[in-house]
Design a protein around this motif. Sequence first.
Motif, PDB file in Angstrom:
ATOM      1  N   HIS A  52     -14.826  57.858  27.512  1.00  0.00           N
ATOM      2  CA  HIS A  52     -14.589  58.333  26.391  1.00  0.00           C
ATOM      3  C   HIS A  52     -13.587  59.647  26.934  1.00  0.00           C
ATOM      4  CE1 HIS A  52     -14.640  61.008  22.886  1.00  0.00           C
ATOM      5  NE2 HIS A  52     -14.779  59.672  22.115  1.00  0.00           N
ATOM      6  N   TYR A  53     -13.930  60.264  27.861  1.00  0.00           N
ATOM      7  CA  TYR A  53     -13.003  61.373  28.189  1.00  0.00           C
ATOM      8  C   TYR A  53     -11.833  61.071  28.836  1.00  0.00           C
ATOM      9  CZ  TYR A  53     -11.645  65.717  30.994  1.00  0.00           C
ATOM     10  OH  TYR A  53     -10.913  66.598  31.456  1.00  0.00           O
ATOM     11  N   ALA A  54     -11.793  59.631  29.600  1.00  0.00           N
ATOM     12  CA  ALA A  54     -10.761  59.333  30.325  1.00  0.00           C
ATOM     13  C   ALA A  54      -9.717  58.607  29.195  1.00  0.00           C
ATOM     14  CB  ALA A  54     -10.791  58.355  31.272  1.00  0.00           C
ATOM     15  N   TYR A  55     -10.443  58.072  28.251  1.00  0.00           N
ATOM     16  CA  TYR A  55      -9.449  57.654  27.170  1.00  0.00           C
ATOM     17  C   TYR A  55      -8.711  58.788  26.473  1.00  0.00           C
ATOM     18  CZ  TYR A  55      -8.398  56.060  22.647  1.00  0.00           C
ATOM     19  OH  TYR A  55      -7.691  55.750  21.069  1.00  0.00           O
ATOM     20  N   ASP A  56      -9.141  59.952  26.347  1.00  0.00           N
ATOM     21  CA  ASP A  56      -8.549  60.964  25.593  1.00  0.00           C
ATOM     22  C   ASP A  56      -7.061  61.235  26.329  1.00  0.00           C
ATOM     23  OD1 ASP A  56     -10.453  61.229  23.665  1.00  0.00           O
ATOM     24  OD2 ASP A  56     -11.441  63.036  24.769  1.00  0.00           O
ATOM     25  N   TYR A  57      -7.092  60.608  27.771  1.00  0.00           N
ATOM     26  CA  TYR A  57      -5.628  61.033  28.369  1.00  0.00           C
ATOM     27  C   TYR A  57      -4.994  59.675  28.861  1.00  0.00           C
ATOM     28  CZ  TYR A  57      -7.583  65.501  29.279  1.00  0.00           C
ATOM     29  OH  TYR A  57      -8.262  67.097  29.228  1.00  0.00           O
ATOM     30  N   GLY A  58      -5.379  58.642  27.956  1.00  0.00           N
ATOM     31  CA  GLY A  58      -4.800  57.131  27.874  1.00  0.00           C
ATOM     32  C   GLY A  58      -5.142  56.688  29.507  1.00  0.00           C
ATOM     33  N   ALA A 107      -8.145  54.963  29.837  1.00  0.00           N
ATOM     34  CA  ALA A 107      -9.230  54.125  29.853  1.00  0.00           C
ATOM     35  C   ALA A 107      -9.352  53.540  28.417  1.00  0.00           C
ATOM     36  CB  ALA A 107     -10.602  54.935  29.972  1.00  0.00           C
ATOM     37  N   PRO A 108      -9.957  52.279  28.472  1.00  0.00           N
ATOM     38  CA  PRO A 108      -9.952  51.662  26.843  1.00  0.00           C
ATOM     39  C   PRO A 108     -10.992  52.859  26.076  1.00  0.00           C
ATOM     40  CG  PRO A 108     -10.807  50.312  28.588  1.00  0.00           C
ATOM     41  CD  PRO A 108     -10.674  51.601  29.238  1.00  0.00           C
ATOM     42  N   ALA A 109     -10.708  52.454  24.762  1.00  0.00           N
ATOM     43  CA  ALA A 109     -11.463  53.309  23.652  1.00  0.00           C
ATOM     44  C   ALA A 109     -12.889  52.932  23.668  1.00  0.00           C
ATOM     45  CB  ALA A 109     -10.870  53.255  22.332  1.00  0.00           C
ATOM     46  N   VAL A 110     -13.878  53.805  23.276  1.00  0.00           N
ATOM     47  CA  VAL A 110     -15.107  53.612  23.093  1.00  0.00           C
ATOM     48  C   VAL A 110     -15.734  53.524  21.641  1.00  0.00           C
ATOM     49  CG1 VAL A 110     -15.830  54.013  25.520  1.00  0.00           C
ATOM     50  CG2 VAL A 110     -15.837  55.778  24.095  1.00  0.00           C
ATOM     51  N   TYR A 111     -16.490  52.821  21.246  1.00  0.00           N
ATOM     52  CA  TYR A 111     -16.788  52.830  19.850  1.00  0.00           C
ATOM     53  C   TYR A 111     -18.188  53.079  19.332  1.00  0.00           C
ATOM     54  CZ  TYR A 111     -12.065  50.561  19.804  1.00  0.00           C
ATOM     55  OH  TYR A 111     -10.841  50.143  20.094  1.00  0.00           O
ATOM     56  N   GLY A 112     -19.008  53.223  20.315  1.00  0.00           N
ATOM     57  CA  GLY A 112     -20.480  53.593  19.769  1.00  0.00           C
ATOM     58  C   GLY A 112     -21.295  53.138  20.793  1.00  0.00           C
ATOM     59  N   LYS A 113     -22.424  53.679  20.723  1.00  0.00           N
ATOM     60  CA  LYS A 113     -23.699  53.180  21.733  1.00  0.00           C
ATOM     61  C   LYS A 113     -24.692  52.548  20.871  1.00  0.00           C
ATOM     62  CE  LYS A 113     -23.463  57.531  24.268  1.00  0.00           C
ATOM     63  NZ  LYS A 113     -24.261  58.713  24.705  1.00  0.00           N
ATOM     64  N   ILE A 114     -25.293  51.656  21.408  1.00  0.00           N
ATOM     65  CA  ILE A 114     -26.532  50.664  20.531  1.00  0.00           C
ATOM     66  C   ILE A 114     -27.499  50.541  21.551  1.00  0.00           C
ATOM     67  CG2 ILE A 114     -25.142  48.687  21.156  1.00  0.00           C
ATOM     68  CD1 ILE A 114     -25.811  47.870  18.310  1.00  0.00           C
ATOM     69  N   THR A 148     -16.629  48.720  23.579  1.00  0.00           N
ATOM     70  CA  THR A 148     -15.361  49.061  24.055  1.00  0.00           C
ATOM     71  C   THR A 148     -14.425  48.480  23.562  1.00  0.00           C
ATOM     72  OG1 THR A 148     -14.191  50.118  26.130  1.00  0.00           O
ATOM     73  CG2 THR A 148     -15.903  48.115  26.289  1.00  0.00           C
ATOM     74  N   GLN A 149     -13.100  49.068  23.768  1.00  0.00           N
ATOM     75  CA  GLN A 149     -12.042  48.226  23.646  1.00  0.00           C
ATOM     76  C   GLN A 149     -11.680  47.317  24.685  1.00  0.00           C
ATOM     77  OE1 GLN A 149      -8.285  50.906  23.591  1.00  0.00           O
ATOM     78  NE2 GLN A 149      -6.983  49.401  22.707  1.00  0.00           N
ATOM     79  N   ILE A 150     -10.982  46.228  24.324  1.00  0.00           N
ATOM     80  CA  ILE A 150     -10.821  44.866  25.217  1.00  0.00           C
ATOM     81  C   ILE A 150      -9.527  45.243  26.219  1.00  0.00           C
ATOM     82  CG2 ILE A 150     -10.773  42.568  25.730  1.00  0.00           C
ATOM     83  CD1 ILE A 150     -12.429  42.078  23.229  1.00  0.00           C
ATOM     84  N   ALA A 151      -9.682  45.483  27.396  1.00  0.00           N
ATOM     85  CA  ALA A 151      -8.554  45.623  28.294  1.00  0.00           C
ATOM     86  C   ALA A 151      -8.164  44.139  28.861  1.00  0.00           C
ATOM     87  CB  ALA A 151      -8.713  46.394  29.563  1.00  0.00           C
TER      88      ALA A 151
END
Length: 143
Positions: free
Chosen positions: A62-68, A70-77, A87-90
């Motif tokens: 999530h932290y690395a995504y904020d800087y472009g 990493a893929p986005a994260v959408y929630g824990k389960i 997570t976003q698919i790369a």
Amino acid sequence: MRLKNSPSYRRLKKFFLPEIAQRRKDYAYEQGAECVYYEFEGYGLKVYGRFEDRDFAYDQQHYAYDYGLAPAVYGKITLQGKAAYFTQIAQPVEYWDRYSEEADDLIQQLIDIGISYTDLHCGNVGTINGETVVIDFGPLGIS
């Protein structure tokens, strides 16, 4: 992402739980990795044997995504006692030269935001919209 009690969540449980239930809690470590990755309805799903590993990887990604980076994260389960997150698919890369200038730049960008990444290889990078991103943020690759 709202999942609990949604049709998507019910399909997810029906689709994944039989396989996840067969895996022992330490399965990922026996295979030399920290999680098992699936794709489901346009999202990536990373399933971990340990909640602390999932939480660490989620927070770092999530932290690395904020800087472009990493893929986005959408929630824990939690699925039948297994820790997971969406997570976003790369797109995977077929070849990655870990000694290239591109690799050096990516490592430097991670260092600049405080992530010391030690496991950069083609299995841990992907692309989103033509940009290279890191896709593995488990504790084994970050010191």
